[in-house]
Design an enzyme around this catalytic site. Structure first.
Site, mmCIF file in Angstrom:
data_model
loop_
_atom_site.group_PDB
_atom_site.id
_atom_site.type_symbol
_atom_site.label_atom_id
_atom_site.label_comp_id
_atom_site.label_asym_id
_atom_site.label_seq_id
_atom_site.Cartn_x
_atom_site.Cartn_y
_atom_site.Cartn_z
ATOM 1 N N HIS A 115 44.619 34.170 40.939
ATOM 2 C CA HIS A 115 43.521 35.794 40.655
ATOM 3 C C HIS A 115 42.080 35.313 40.732
ATOM 4 O O HIS A 115 42.662 34.951 39.094
ATOM 5 C CB HIS A 115 43.901 37.167 41.543
ATOM 6 N N ASP A 175 49.745 38.993 34.757
ATOM 7 C CA ASP A 175 49.069 39.614 35.870
ATOM 8 C C ASP A 175 49.579 40.600 36.949
ATOM 9 O O ASP A 175 50.258 39.382 37.578
ATOM 10 C CB ASP A 175 47.805 38.643 36.625
ATOM 11 N N GLN A 191 50.124 42.580 41.626
ATOM 12 C CA GLN A 191 50.819 42.998 43.049
ATOM 13 C C GLN A 191 51.944 42.641 42.571
ATOM 14 O O GLN A 191 52.478 43.484 43.666
ATOM 15 C CB GLN A 191 50.560 41.045 43.326
ATOM 16 N N LYS A 199 46.533 49.437 43.840
ATOM 17 C CA LYS A 199 46.897 48.906 44.485
ATOM 18 C C LYS A 199 48.819 49.386 45.223
ATOM 19 O O LYS A 199 49.622 48.164 45.597
ATOM 20 C CB LYS A 199 47.222 47.623 44.508
ATOM 21 N N CYS A 203 39.569 35.596 47.043
ATOM 22 C CA CYS A 203 39.962 35.660 45.492
ATOM 23 C C CYS A 203 40.283 34.178 44.421
ATOM 24 O O CYS A 203 40.914 34.695 43.299
ATOM 25 C CB CYS A 203 39.812 37.027 44.565
HETATM 26 N N1 7TS Z 1 45.329 40.179 40.058
HETATM 27 C C1 7TS Z 1 46.039 39.974 41.505
HETATM 28 C C2 7TS Z 1 47.274 39.216 41.846
HETATM 29 C C3 7TS Z 1 45.569 40.069 42.466
HETATM 30 O O1 7TS Z 1 45.560 40.327 43.472
HETATM 31 C C4 7TS Z 1 44.406 40.835 42.114
HETATM 32 C C5 7TS Z 1 43.833 41.730 43.045
HETATM 33 C C6 7TS Z 1 43.291 40.997 41.121
HETATM 34 C C7 7TS Z 1 44.243 41.001 40.025
HETATM 35 C C8 7TS Z 1 42.567 41.978 40.630
HETATM 36 O O2 7TS Z 1 42.786 43.499 40.587
HETATM 37 P P1 7TS Z 1 41.332 44.642 40.563
HETATM 38 O O3 7TS Z 1 41.941 46.048 40.309
HETATM 39 O O4 7TS Z 1 41.127 44.405 39.528
HETATM 40 O O5 7TS Z 1 40.700 43.842 41.713
HETATM 41 N N2 7TS Z 1 44.183 41.312 44.766
HETATM 42 C C9 7TS Z 1 42.823 41.792 45.925
HETATM 43 C C10 7TS Z 1 42.893 40.758 46.679
HETATM 44 O O6 7TS Z 1 44.418 39.810 47.055
HETATM 45 N N3 7TS Z 1 42.117 41.015 47.839
HETATM 46 O O7 7TS Z 1 41.537 42.428 47.277
HETATM 47 C C11 7TS Z 1 41.624 42.377 46.354
#
Ligand code: 7TS
Length: 418
Positions: free
Chosen positions: A134, A211, A214, A237, A376
């Site tokens: 990501h 990371d 997910q 999430k 992303c």
């Molecule tokens: N890493 C992964 C693997 C992700 O899927 C996401 C967000 C992030 C980091 C960042 O998370 P945040 O909470 O800091 O934004 N993924 C997604 C997505 O797949 N669609 O919207 C956000």
């Protein structure tokens, strides 16, 4: 199709009972069109227990923490620190102090890139990433490469969406100081064998940042067992609220790292000439944190543990086994990532003659919420030669019937655009 089509799903979880805990899952998108929410990879829905905790914190225990000596402030501080301990237990951390509350996974990764990496990496040093990351686990390292002259290398992704782990020894032989890898792809759902990757990386002398944005919501992780040095994830999430996330790091690493943001709470003493940083984890929590949100994350952890992380993982495996072949039967549909296991129930696809955004729009007509775009993960899409995909992502509160509705709507979309 009848519910008995996925008997394994039924055996593992009583999803209908769990769905009753999520107020939003009872709503209709339009009159007569129930919501079918298939975008939990972007953000999850929240059970009543989390919403109530959030409201209760603001209604009954609202005060700033770590400062007041009055009862309310002590209650808020205790609730916040309890949440930290809960999260630490949830991920198998040795101590609560190894959990730093941040805003989200993105901030957690940036914190490592700004503090550990700037203190420990020299120009020319290598950071090993993968092609499936990501942007949150790519751009901070690209920024560091620009600012500090570090080099980046990437574990390739294979045509089925899995990492090419045969390339790992060759890449590790180049002596990276850090490997940063996603525990689960937000595009393919692929879950790499973390313990094995971390073992090899450690043998080669690299620290490993996982990371977990997910992974953590979908599968139990024990940071000590798996050997992760850093783990980043977001509350929103995993049934929690927005505005709070977690950086886990081993205490020795946190203690050696310089602070990130400066301000209140992260100091022990300040004079006009300088400051002494606070103990971990407060050293990394400058300013007023998301107090109620962190406590609500604690409630989300309680809820997930009540359902059982092993059950959630097993349910999503069964759902994937049910849906993957059915999706592959839709004429003209191409999956980005056909890897069968281990993976989460995330399906990104493109269709002949229909743009991904049109797919998402048609599905919305049926009340089905999916996302369209590069999610992303633009480099991964470039690798597969598609600018955008539609993505349906399932969580434990999604039923096999919702998957049936998705597939039926895709057949209809096919007809419309034929
Ligand atoms: N890493 C992964 C693997 C992700 O899927 C996401 C967000 C992030 C980091 C960042 O998370 P945040 O909470 O800091 O934004 N993924 C997604 C997505 O797949 N669609 O919207 C956000």
């Amino acid at each position: 199709m009848s519910p008995s089509d996925c008997p394994d799903c039924r055996r593992i979880l009583d999803v209908e009972r769990l769905r009753a805990d999520f107020p939003i899952l009872q709503r209709e998108v339009r009159a007569g069109v129930p919501l079918i929410y298939l975008d939990s990879t972007a953000t999850s829905q929240k059970p009543r227990a989390v919403l109530q905790t959030l409201a209760q914190m603001y209604q009954q225990h609202n005060a700033n923490i770590h400062r007041g000596v009055y009862t309310l402030a002590e209650e808020a501080t205790a609730a916040y620190e309890d949440a930290r301990a809960k999260v630490a237990r949830f991920i198998g951390a040795a101590e609560a102090e190894e959990v730093v509350f941040v805003r989200n996974a993105t901030e957690a990764i940036n914190l490592v890139a700004y503090t550990w990496a700037r203190a420990n990496l020299q120009p020319g040093d290598l950071v090993l990433l993968t092609e499936m990351e990501h942007h949150a686990n790519l751009v901070p390292w690209q920024m560091l490469a620009e600012a500090r002259g570090i080099r980046l290398a990437f574990v390739p992704v294979k045509p089925d969406g899995a990492l090419d782990l045969e390339a790992l020894p060759r890449l590790l032989a180049q002596g990276p100081k850090l490997m940063a890898v996603s525990g689960m792809s937000n595009v393919t759902g692929y879950q790499p064998p973390l313990a094995e990757i971390i073992r090899q990386a450690h043998e080669a002398g690299a620290l490993v940042l996982v990371d977990g944005a997910q992974l953590v919501p979908h599968k139990a992780i024990d940071v000590q067992q798996v050997g992760a040095d850093f783990l980043a994830f977001s509350a929103h999430k995993m049934l929690g609220p927005t505005g709070v996330g977690v950086l886990y790091a081993r205490r020795a690493l946190l203690e050696a790292m310089p602070p990130f943001l400066g301000g209140g709470d992260m100091i022990k003493r300040v004079t006009l000439d300088g400051f002494a940083a606070n103990d971990v984890p407060h050293k990394f929590e400058a300013g007023t944190p998301p107090i109620a949100e962190a406590v609500a994350l604690g409630a989300a952890v309680d809820y997930l543990q009540g359902v059982g992380m092993d059950k959630i993982h097993a349910y999503e495996q069964a759902l994937t086994a049910y849906l993957l072949p059915r999706l592959q039967e839709v004429p003209g549909l191409h999956l980005l990532g056909t890897v069968v296991a281990p993976r989460g129930a995330v399906f990104s696809f493109w269709m002949d003659d229909i743009h991904a955004h049109d797919i998402a729009q048609i599905l919305d007509h049926y009340g089905i919420a999916v996302r369209a775009g590069h999610h992303c993960a633009q480099p991964l899409h470039l690798k597969f030669g598609v600018p955008a995909t539609a993505r349906a992502s399932f969580y434990f509160y999604n039923t096999p019937e919702e998957g049936d509705h998705l597939i039926a709507a895709l057949y209809k979309a096919k007809e419309v655009f034929a």
